[in-house]
Design an enzyme around this catalytic site. Structure first.
Site, PDB file in Angstrom:
ATOM      1  N   THR A 183       0.879  -1.192   0.000  1.00 38.18           N
ATOM      2  CA  THR A 183       0.000   0.000   0.000  1.00 38.18           C
ATOM      3  C   THR A 183       0.911   1.235   0.000  1.00 38.18           C
ATOM      4  O   THR A 183       1.361   1.659  -1.047  1.00 38.18           O
ATOM      5  CB  THR A 183      -0.981   0.002   1.189  1.00 38.18           C
ATOM      6  OG1 THR A 183      -0.245  -0.117   2.410  1.00 38.18           O
ATOM      7  CG2 THR A 183      -1.975  -1.132   1.072  1.00 38.18           C
ATOM      8  N   THR A 220       1.427  -8.735  12.890  1.00 39.04           N
ATOM      9  CA  THR A 220       1.808  -7.477  12.250  1.00 39.04           C
ATOM     10  C   THR A 220       0.918  -7.275  11.056  1.00 39.04           C
ATOM     11  O   THR A 220      -0.017  -7.999  10.826  1.00 39.04           O
ATOM     12  CB  THR A 220       3.259  -7.513  11.774  1.00 39.04           C
ATOM     13  OG1 THR A 220       3.560  -6.249  11.196  1.00 39.04           O
ATOM     14  CG2 THR A 220       3.473  -8.583  10.727  1.00 39.04           C
TER      15      THR A 220
END
Lengths: 431, 431
Positions: A183, A220
């Site tokens: 991203t 995570t």
């Protein structure tokens, strides 16, 4: 008047620069110099990636991994109370029968988080479609989504691409998979390790994405690790959980915890090496290496980061206290801005120790930057040289060591600096 | 060639601007428009301020307050494990015999924190000298220091000025005192209230400093509040502690907690009004007003702040949970940068609720920006207008309301945005 024209051009350029403000680098200055590493092929795993236009255009945004029959899968996920629909779905599926193999499908651009009943519907549609295309039970299809929160996921853009994705499946496309899940990441992240045994090698290869909203809590961002080891699911899960506590739960970029954190570890059992049955052995150590490296790569791509910082705590009352102090330093905006400014401002480290809530005694504290002992016995060290400390602060990779002088508890955590780049990325547009 | 000269000048100016980066305003844009308020004289209190050159030059940096015999004093202090020498000294002195009056001496520029045995020595020297000059027991002299951490306090620069400070004492110099204790503050902070009773008025006036390292834990930066009320020390302390929980413990600028936070409340008993004996009454309410106002002023002078944000949490399982969610939102770098960017990014509010550790149910959450209902039932509200929300985000003072839909717990906290100004102030030089 050629001179005036030239000067006017210069003015225009400077004005444009001013308007843009501080530009963040297109690729993190901390990115590995050699680019994406050469990852080994993991027998039993194939990858594909495609451009589905979920949100981004002109780049791939969906990855698919197919895992052979017998693959065991372990996972850890965000502890967020507002976790996303795909996280809830994955959690329910961990530990299922490995006989039929498995698949992992991930899109970037939209997190499918806080999307109400539509969220679950999207997950169901995607995993059902993957199950059909790959001819396996839906309970063995794991999905994840990463990107903007709160917007409905246009799942049909993904499902219509599945036939093409299947066609593209290939054992050597793990780099494509790593790129498709990015991203705000500025580089694709991968790491590998090999375990040599008398009966043959065990390969481990993993990929990760993550750059902001990084303060994992039990997991995570998105991480996928693959190995050809033969290993039962409960032991695989035990190893993954233990190592997450020493790797991904020890990194922070901005103290913010994602709604979508997911880490999957898949073991295909295709290696000729004997089954792994020991918790602590060479496989555990190799897995540790891969997980540590991937977690460091996430910090090195921290939004706006220009410095990678290891914070090493010793002498704490307990390991828990040491971790608390480490994270308090690693998350402190004042420590992180001082690092950005290359200022050996150890007063702010003292402050962060003090606010951590851990047991600490001001007068037993010692602090070093790199090899430079800065403070001891509750005050600046008599031999302290600000010039030496300032020199260390100019490095790309820094070490801050704190000894609390109380007990034997220790912990190491990793963080990055807080710069104008972070503000720009997060204040100037919606990511 | 006048034109070329002019253009060259322009280029020079633009280059200078570029080099300076984003300039933060010399005075916070959120500062009260009317400047420092007209504070009432508190019978029994005198103030003085002087330029002692502790660290700054060209400005006052030491304040002295003398309190008449009979003055009761309550205090709350930082819970930091690395608290400063003056904080430790003050804590030991709270609750002493009020017969001889009291004094408060404060310097800015140096926090006398993490200064080892030298720290205590400096406090002893200063408080002994004040006691001598003002002819009162040393146990009634309260001191504080604010500024850089870890450097020895040149206390003689303060003690040599005490005679002049005594000469300057005057009941109407509270504004001078407020200015002398500023560090990175961009304006002096004051607030007052009056309680009308049949027997006469009770006046309350307070001053505060604080701008960065603001996430008070049992207290805040430096705050001094004075009243002419007659009130016993234990009741005064009880009120102060209760109200701190609703005011200074509900603000945050950067989640960092100071080593030096101190709040003293002094009651001279000089008002003709009857003694205050009720915990909950008009005096308590008036004190609450003054403390809330001072705490808001600290946030409005938050380093780099351009927005003042109230975060109002309702429907939580408990008040503690509500406070936890409020602080999680108020401290989130991603929420704070979105506010700086005037982006109604409610997805980041969802994230901050999720990571808070408080009980929350994604599908019962509702979120509003100002009057605009953004999300309800786990997803964006059907009537949500991004244009309306974006309009609210353009205001200087914002309201974010979150209802958790679980119980009756509630809390309100206050914060500011996270801007380039914060990075500049803290990365570019040592404060």
């Amino acid at each position: 008047m050629g001179k005036v024209k030239k000067l006017n051009k210069k003015i225009k350029k400077l004005k444009k620069k001013l308007k843009q403000g501080h530009n963040h680098a297109s690729v993190s200055p901390l990115a590995p110099k050699g680019g994406f590493p050469d990852l080994p092929v993991i027998d039993g795993v194939e990858f594909a990636a495609i451009e589905a236009g979920v949100r981004y255009s002109g780049r791939t945004d969906v990855m698919l991994a197919r895992l052979c029959p017998g693959t065991t899968i372990a996972g850890v996920f965000t502890k967020s109370a507002t976790r996303s629909a795909p996280v809830l779905d994955c959690q329910a599926k961990i530990g299922g029968d490995p006989a039929a193999g498995a698949a992992i499908v991930v899109n970037s651009g939209n997190a499918n988080a806080f999307t109400g009943q539509n969220g679950l519907k999207a997950v169901n549609n995607i995993t059902a479609a993957v199950a059909k295309v790959l001819d396996m039970p839906q309970t063995r299809v794991f999905s994840a989504s990463t990107g903007v929160i709160g917007e409905p996921l246009p799942f049909d853009r993904i499902t219509t691409k599945l036939a093409d994705l299947k066609t593209g499946l290939s054992p050597d496309r793990i780099h494509d998979a790593a790129a498709a899940i990015m991203t705000t990441d500025t580089f694709a992240k991968g790491a590998s390790a090999v375990v040599h045994t008398d009966d043959g090698d065990i390969q481990i290869a993993g990929i990760a994405k993550g750059s902001g909203m990084i303060a994992p809590d039990m997991a995570t961002m998105l991480v996928y690790i693959f190995t050809d080891a033969k290993i039962d699911q409960p032991l695989l899960q035990e190893m993954l959980s233990a190592l997450t506590g020493k790797t991904f739960n020890c990194i922070t970029v901005d103290s913010d915890t994602s709604t979508s954190d997911s880490l999957l570890l898949a073991a295909t059992g295709q290696s000729s090496a004997r089954e792994v049955t020991d918790m602590n052995g060479p496989f555990f150590d190799a897995l540790h290496d891969v997980m540590r490296e991937l977690s460091h790569l996430v910090v090195k791509d921290g939004e706006g980061a220009t410095k990678f910082v290891e914070v090493r705590i010793t002498g704490a009352d307990s390991n828990t206290d040491a971790h608390r102090v480490g994270m308090s330093i690693a998350n402190s905006p004042l420590v992180k801005t001082a690092i950005a400014g290359e200022d050996p401002n150890w007063g702010r480290v003292v402050m962060a120790v003090g606010k951590s809530g851990a047991q600490a005694d001001r007068d037993r504290l010692s602090i070093s930057f790199g090899d430079v002992l800065v403070a001891e016995n509750g005050w600046v060290s008599p031999n302290y040289s600000e010039a030496d400390a300032a020199k260390h602060m100019k490095c790309d990779e820094l070490l801050i060591s704190v000894d609390l002088g109380i007990g034997t508890g220790k912990a190491t955590v990793w963080t990055c600096d807080l710069t104008h780049g972070y503000i720009e990325i997060n204040a100037d547009y919606r990511s």
